[in-house]
Design an enzyme around this catalytic site. Structure first.
Site, mmCIF file in Angstrom:
data_model
loop_
_atom_site.group_PDB
_atom_site.id
_atom_site.type_symbol
_atom_site.label_atom_id
_atom_site.label_comp_id
_atom_site.label_asym_id
_atom_site.label_seq_id
_atom_site.Cartn_x
_atom_site.Cartn_y
_atom_site.Cartn_z
ATOM 1 N N CYS A 1 0.806 -1.219 0.000
ATOM 2 C CA CYS A 1 0.000 0.000 0.000
ATOM 3 C C CYS A 1 0.840 1.270 0.000
ATOM 4 O O CYS A 1 0.393 2.303 -0.489
ATOM 5 C CB CYS A 1 -0.923 0.001 1.225
ATOM 6 S SG CYS A 1 -2.161 -1.308 1.215
ATOM 7 N N ARG B 1 -5.206 5.674 -2.030
ATOM 8 C CA ARG B 1 -5.480 4.230 -2.028
ATOM 9 C C ARG B 1 -5.829 3.741 -0.623
ATOM 10 O O ARG B 1 -6.791 2.990 -0.442
ATOM 11 C CB ARG B 1 -4.263 3.469 -2.536
ATOM 12 C CG ARG B 1 -4.484 1.967 -2.537
ATOM 13 C CD ARG B 1 -3.231 1.215 -2.901
ATOM 14 N NE ARG B 1 -3.519 -0.198 -3.060
ATOM 15 C CZ ARG B 1 -2.620 -1.110 -3.311
ATOM 16 N NH1 ARG B 1 -1.354 -0.766 -3.421
ATOM 17 N NH2 ARG B 1 -2.954 -2.368 -3.454
#
Length: 294
Positions: free
Chosen positions: A196, A242
């Site tokens: 991530c 995100r």
């Protein structure tokens, strides 16, 4: 762009490849024999992980760049084998043998790049390699970095992304708290993983930005340098978006949705967001250059 190196239409590239196929077919078959097992192993192993899922994308884009530049490469080919090609070939074969025998996948990937460059120099000369240099540089982003280096550089990035996510969502009124790289959103806990907000993600987005610069080929040096440098904050912003997306999916739809299909979709959100930010920043730089020159 250098004079005489203008990109020819796709039909010219197809015709050049078709004419060169008989001469290059033995090389192609040899590379397939060596690397089909390697790429199968990558597709079913390393490239199937979220951290290295960019690998096949990088490879396909690099091959497309080589295809696009093929007519210009042939125009610059001097027909004399480059002496540098032989040591590069030796290093590439050694890297392949070590990587294949010892299971070091980074050596196998690096050997593919080296052998391809060596064959190009031996068949077309070093002038051809100068035309194709960016495609080989771009392929270097496929090579996975050493784990300790990735871990050392990734943690500060994850901390920064976690901190930004916490403050933005808190400002938007969501019940969120943070402990290190663990986010508590409502009743759910989320770990900000390497995929991530890691170094590989940053490098992938940097590669995407450099690919964009190579394709559009701006004449303004300021515009190229500024956009290349701004890719780093663009990457950070895309990573934050995100993680926020994953947090919102988990908060509204539950942990199973966040860890399942929608987690993969968040990866698409990352690259789409990054691409849109790159295009948007590029448009702003275009306006700024025109305004400065007016």
């Amino acid at each position: 762009m250098e004079p005489g190196l203008a990109i020819r239409p796709p039909s010219a590239a197809r015709a050049a490849l078709r004419d060169a196929l008989p001469d290059w077919l033995p090389v192609l078959l040899g590379m397939l024999v060596l690397y089909v097992p390697t790429f199968y192993r990558l597709l079913t192993g390393l490239w199937a992980t979220e951290e290295q899922a960019h690998g096949p994308i990088i490879l396909l884009l690099a091959l497309w760049l080589m295809y696009r530049q093929w007519p210009a490469m042939l125009a610059r080919a001097d027909g004399q084998p480059s002496a540098i090609g032989w040591p590069v070939l030796g290093v590439g074969l050694l890297a392949y043998i070590l990587g294949r025998s010892q299971g070091i996948i980074a050596f196998e990937i690096a050997s593919f790049i080296l052998l391809l460059a060596a064959v190009l120099m031996l068949k077309c000369g070093h002038g051809a390699l100068r035309v194709q240099w960016f495609a080989f540089f771009f392929m270097a982003f496929m090579v996975p970095l050493p784990g300790p280096l990735v871990g050392m550089l990734t943690m500060p990035m994850k901390m920064a992304v976690s901190w930004a996510t916490e403050h933005l969502m808190y400002a938007a009124g969501y019940p969120i708290a943070r402990s290190g790289v663990i986010l508590q959103v409502g009743q759910y806990q989320l770990l900000v993983a390497d995929a991530c907000a890691g170094l590989q993600t940053l490098l992938t987005l940097e590669a995407l930005g450099l690919f964009y610069l190579n394709v559009v080929r701006h004449s303004s040096a300021f515009r190229n340098v500024a956009l290349a440098l701004l890719i780093i904050p663009i990457s950070f912003t895309a990573n934050v978006i995100r993680v926020i997306t994953l947090s919102l999916v988990t908060y509204y739809l539950g942990d199973a949705a966040g860890q399942g299909f929608l987690h993969g979709f968040a990866g698409m959100v990352l690259f789409i967001t990054a691409l849109l930010l790159i295009i948007g920043v590029d448009a702003f730089l275009q306006w700024f250059v025109k305004w400065r020159n007016s």
